[in-house]
Design an enzyme around this catalytic site. Structure first.
Site: not given
Length: 302
Positions: A61, A65-66, A141, A211, A269
């Site tokens: 996504h 941070d991804h 999410h 997530d 995570h």
């Protein structure tokens, strides 16, 4: 060889010793990069990952941070002379973001970059290559987000040597039998493949949940997995905060793994508010004993 190497195990804000999410999944001679948080290419160098073997990148996504490490990695591939094609599977908006970054710097990659968009809500197979099958599925999410099921299939059938000898099949033909071929004897008798072989052994499966809220609807994807990665951003006392921010807790992840009858659970995570990760195991292992911290630099055999 089927294994996962953890490059980053933290959530949004990096710490001095924990990095945003990124993992390398090794499937025999192929490497898959799953998510690419800030600093991923540094981690790749630190842990001596062979960049040239990375053929596929999967972005769950578009929270930074991804994927904030992706453009730097793509550029490095080009600067180092990569010519092999590379495929990126990600939400469709990322294609325009990458192109804007490349155009702004007047950068033209020296290799073919294929972009495969993942439509919001889609679930199903997105890649089949050799013995590898990858599927995606939506997670719950704040924005469109995907998990990935990565399966190493054993396509070769299992030979029954005594049966092959009984039908006087030469050993030089055994490899074709394992690929599913029948055998025609000199006397004209057709030996059916299933007379001398058994179906392939069950393949192994790694499921990356990305997530997500605690969501029992994920169980069909998790059921019977050899290894699950599930986020545990918070300890259980912050269950309300986890729900508010569309994340999960230790107890929730362990409960899903137990319900899915998985073999092992990796948790990661982690919120930057935590410096000591031992309490995460103390809360998960009573529910699901085969739980492990996704330690950066550690490779877990699936």
């Amino acid at each position: 060889m089927f294994a996962v190497t953890i490059l980053g195990n933290n959530s949004a804000i990096p710490t001095l010793d924990r990095h945003p999410t990124a993992q390398i999944v090794t499937c025999n001679d192929q490497l898959l990069l799953v998510d690419c948080g800030e600093g991923t290419q540094i981690q790749i160098a630190k842990y001596r990952i062979r960049r040239s073997k990375i053929r596929y990148i999967f972005i769950s996504h578009l929270h930074g941070d991804h994927y904030f490490g992706l453009i730097g990695l793509l550029n490095t591939f080009s600067l180092m002379g990569r010519t092999e094609p590379l495929s990126v599977y990600a939400p469709p908006e990322l294609q325009a973001i990458l192109q804007l970054q490349l155009d702004a710097g007047g950068t033209q990659l020296k290799y073919e970059l294929a972009f495969i968009p993942l439509t919001a809500g889609y679930s199903g197979v997105i890649l089949e290559d050799k013995d590898l099958v990858v599927s995606c599925f939506p997670t719950q999410h704040r924005i469109s987000c995907f998990g990935f099921s990565i399966e190493m299939q054993k396509r070769k059938r299992k030979l029954i040597p005594e049966q092959a000898k009984a039908y006087e099949i030469p050993a030089a033909y055994y490899s074709k039998l394992q690929e599913g071929a029948d055998y025609l004897r000199k006397d004209g008798t057709l030996v059916k493949n299933d007379w001398v072989t058994l179906p392939p052994c069950k393949g192994k499966r790694y499921v990356y949940c990305a997530d997500t809220l605690y969501d029992v609807s994920l169980l069909p994807w998790l059921s019977g997995a050899d290894m699950i990665y599930h986020e545990t951003t918070y300890l259980h006392e912050l269950e309300a905060r986890a729900a508010e921010r569309f994340h999960s807790t230790t107890v929730q992840a362990a409960s899903l793994a137990a319900s899915a009858k998985a073999q092992r659970l990796l948790i990661g995570h982690f919120s930057s508010k935590y410096t000591d990760l031992q309490p995460f195991l103390e809360e998960t292992r009573p529910i699901f004993p085969e739980t492990y911290i996704a330690e950066e630099g550690t490779t877990y055999i699936i």
